[in-house]
Design an enzyme around this catalytic site. Structure first.
Site, PDB file in Angstrom:
ATOM      1  N   ASP A  83     -22.897  -8.325  79.933  1.00  0.00           N
ATOM      2  CA  ASP A  83     -21.903  -7.775  81.078  1.00  0.00           C
ATOM      3  C   ASP A  83     -22.978  -8.225  82.390  1.00  0.00           C
ATOM      4  OD1 ASP A  83     -24.596  -6.428  81.321  1.00  0.00           O
ATOM      5  OD2 ASP A  83     -23.798  -4.359  80.585  1.00  0.00           O
ATOM      6  N   ASP A 118     -24.630  -6.770  84.796  1.00  0.00           N
ATOM      7  CA  ASP A 118     -25.938  -6.380  84.841  1.00  0.00           C
ATOM      8  C   ASP A 118     -26.835  -7.260  84.114  1.00  0.00           C
ATOM      9  OD1 ASP A 118     -25.942  -4.566  86.758  1.00  0.00           O
ATOM     10  OD2 ASP A 118     -25.752  -2.952  85.283  1.00  0.00           O
ATOM     11  N   GLU A 142     -34.017  -7.805  77.716  1.00  0.00           N
ATOM     12  CA  GLU A 142     -33.725  -6.864  78.657  1.00  0.00           C
ATOM     13  C   GLU A 142     -33.886  -5.652  77.897  1.00  0.00           C
ATOM     14  OE1 GLU A 142     -29.637  -6.970  79.538  1.00  0.00           O
ATOM     15  OE2 GLU A 142     -29.587  -5.169  80.500  1.00  0.00           O
ATOM     16  N   ASP A 169     -27.693  -8.172  77.855  1.00  0.00           N
ATOM     17  CA  ASP A 169     -26.321  -7.730  77.641  1.00  0.00           C
ATOM     18  C   ASP A 169     -25.351  -8.840  78.295  1.00  0.00           C
ATOM     19  OD1 ASP A 169     -26.947  -5.686  76.220  1.00  0.00           O
ATOM     20  OD2 ASP A 169     -27.026  -4.232  77.974  1.00  0.00           O
TER      21      ASP A 169
END
Ligand code: 0RA
Length: 636
Positions: A501, A503, A426, A499
């Site tokens: 998180d 997102d 990403e 990541d």
């Protein structure tokens, strides 16, 4: 005057009723597992929501208390406390204990509760080890306590107040429930649903069980219109604002919001008196008829159907449609035990008429949107005829074309798939670090720009036209469709790296969705992995330690401090923050990294986790929900 402990013992009728509920709880709440447990909460919440629907209540608080009990409070009119004409005791006591009373006062309202399986507050009371209800109204504060449904004393005035409202606190009976612990997310979900369906109602959910007092405020100024906007959050929608209408006819309130997107999915959700009807029913039938009729009428008049054989079908006009239909019906009839389908026949014609009229007005007033939507429906109509042939052709073409490797791919030098790894990464910055930090011999990097498309939602030809999709396809080398050949796979480890998180999880989900839909054998044969980048770095002197989660890091730091060491803590915000060496050391090096192999069962699991984090409704970044930590101050 009976003794306190005897209070209520004389009311044989009530005791019999309670006994029946306690003896066969499943008959009243479905089951005594977690589902049943949450049902007794729903019964209480629904009453407060009814008060809000009736227009008397603007705020509801739901509090998880430290002792395991739950509090539901509202600022409605308060349950009446005056003596009930039939039972000769307080109405409050009557509605909390008498299984055959209640519902008679305040007739004619649209009720979430009541109806087929709404068994009411009495049920919650009967199945709680204890329950306390406090009412503010008529200038006073009144309270009553119950134990396993039996009042401990008569309703008592304990103070004065110029406010109004009702507060219930109850502790589920461990003798009844297998596991009496409420789940925060389950409760948030049902509160969020109600908040969407009742514009302007604020529901605050507060978790007081732990030190950090988590609080969610659920409030949607525009109600179901906000809901539609949320559902379309990742889509390209037609028109700025969703269509919205709210009309009452023959005591049926019809509220509809809808918006088209450029996807081909149809997402229509139906509710009756705030209860979801997964199989629709007469409101959905009326809506569909209205939609098809209104679009055809307008399109014919505006001469937008040229070149089309006949008229637009229902399927044509529903492609790409997102809608929420919420009706309020005084006497709802459902098919099936769980209210899955609305049955009232009059609702079909009422919805059909008012929705058709309103859509026609909307189309007249929004000619640009009308043209786009009808253009899309016309396309859908034409596309369908040629769809299958086209799809097959596109897939064949896709396979033939996929020869040159994508420019963004930093390939590895090894040509041996068994030792080669493809990192799908990403973000460009993380991609840069990964390219520098990798082992060039065995590790290839394919950076993705931002979020990739949700391949579940689009027709194959659209997916095949997508750059990111093509990059992944060509990098893998196995081809696609009927000609997919796993033996041609260029890397035996495909690692999704994003990541840690929300997102990042979203991107992982989207890549997995793509692999599931188009390259399922790669997952079935165990070639797909998800990297687990650490969230924390702790340094003690020159030594570095990495941790995947808060708990492990906390434990380590605590231990180090006990030993008199001085740890320095660092939290990684994302992969892009790590320098190439760190990324190598923590996430890519076969020596030290943690990889999770993806199984077929994971797809559902990933989606569930994702839904839990994103709420499947409201991304926090939209600020529909606000979360406050350490701030909840209770004034109950
Ligand atoms: C019927 C009549 C009135 C209030 C309520 C029901 C009521 C029940 C609950 C349960 C939880 N919260 C509630 N809030 C209100 C009062 C009618 C009146 O004051 O005229």
């Amino acid at each position: 005057m009976p003794k306190k402990s005897d209070y209520g013992a004389s009311n044989i009728q009530v005791l019999k009723g309670l006994e029946a509920v306690r003896k066969r709880p499943a008959m009243y709440i479905g089951s005594t597992d977690s589902h049943g447990l949450h049902h007794i909460f729903t019964e209480i919440l629904d009453n407060s929501v009814d008060e809000a629907i009736a227009g008397y209540c603007s705020q509801i608080w739901v509090v998880f208390n430290k002792d395991g009990s739950l509090t539901v409070r509202d600022n409605g009119r308060g349950i009446p406390v005056a003596t009930h004409p039939e039972t000769k005791v307080s109405t409050l006591e009557t509605v909390m204990t008498n299984l055959h009373a209640g519902g008679k006062f305040d007739d004619g309202a649209y009720k979430v509760s009541g109806g087929l399986h709404g068994v009411g507050m009495k049920c919650t009371n009967a199945l709680s080890k204890w329950m306390e209800t406090t009412v503010k109204r008529d200038g006073g504060i009144y309270t009553q306590r119950y134990e396993r449904g039996v009042p401990a004393a008569p309703v008592k005035k304990i103070g004065t107040s110029d406010e109004t409202g009702t507060e219930h606190t109850f502790f589920p009976d461990p003798d009844i429930f297998d596991d009496a612990e409420f789940d925060f997310h389950t409760i948030i979900r049902s509160c969020r649903q109600h908040a969407y369906l009742t514009a302007g109602l604020r529901i605050s959910v507060i978790d007081d069980r732990e030190e950090k007092h988590t609080r969610y405020d659920l409030y949607f100024e525009d109600g179901i219109k906000s809901y539609v906007q949320f559902l379309n959050i990742d889509e390209k929608s037609i028109g700025e604002e969703p269509f919205y209408m709210n009309k009452e006819e023959e005591r049926v309130v019809v509220e509809v919001s809808m918006q088209y997107t450029d996807s081909m999915e149809e997402d229509v959700r139906c509710y009756t008196n705030n209860i979801i009807n997964p199989e629709g029913g007469t409101h959905l039938a009326g809506f569909r008829t209205a939609l098809t009729s209104a679009f055809n009428t307008y399109a014919q008049k505006a001469e937008l159907l040229k070149g089309l054989n006949g008229t637009l079908s229902g399927d044509d006009v529903r492609e790409g449609l997102t809608a929420v239909i919420s009706v309020k019906v005084p006497d709802p009839q459902f098919e099936g035990q769980t209210k899955i389908k609305l049955n009232n026949p009059e609702v079909k014609s009422i919805v059909g008429k008012v929705v058709r009229d309103e859509i026609l007005v909307y189309l007249e007033e929004h000619p640009t949107e009308a043209k786009s939507i009808i253009g899309k429906a016309v396309l859908a109509n034409k596309a369908k005829a040629a769809a299958k042939a086209a799809r097959d052709a596109v897939i064949r073409k896709g396979v033939l074309e996929s020869t040159a490797l994508p420019g963004k791919l930093a390939d590895c030098s090894s040509k041996d798939p068994a030792e080669s790894e493809l990192f799908i990464v990403e973000g460009n910055s993380a991609g840069g670090s990964a390219k520098q930090g990798r082992d060039r011999h065995t590790q290839a990097i394919l950076p993705l720009r931002g979020k990739i498309m949700n391949t579940q939602k689009y027709r194959v030809d659209r997916v095949l036209a997508n750059n990111e999709f093509n990059d992944i396809t060509t990098a893998l080398g196995v081809g696609i469709g009927d000609t997919l050949d796993v033996s041609k796979l260029r890397y035996h480890k495909i690692v999704i790296m994003s990541d840690a998180d929300v997102d990042g999880l979203h991107i992982t989900t989207l890549v997995l969705t793509l692999l599931f839909r188009f390259f399922r054998p790669l997952i079935e044969q165990g070639y797909v992995y998800v990297a687990q980048p650490p969230l924390h770095k702790v340094e003690i002197g020159k030594k570095k330690y990495y941790f995947l989660n808060d708990a492990e890091k906390e434990a380590f730091v605590k231990e180090a401090k006990k030993e008199g060491k001085v740890p320095t803590e660092n939290r990684f915000k994302g992969l892009g923050e790590m320098n190439p060496e760190q990324l190598w050391e923590t996430t890519m090096s076969p020596e030290t990294r943690v990889l999770k192999r993806v199984n077929i069962e994971d797809e559902e699991e990933v989606e569930k986790t994702f839904e839990m984090l994103m709420g499947n409704e409201v991304p926090p970044r939209r600020r529909f929900i606000q979360m406050y930590a350490n701030k909840a101050k209770l004034d109950i």
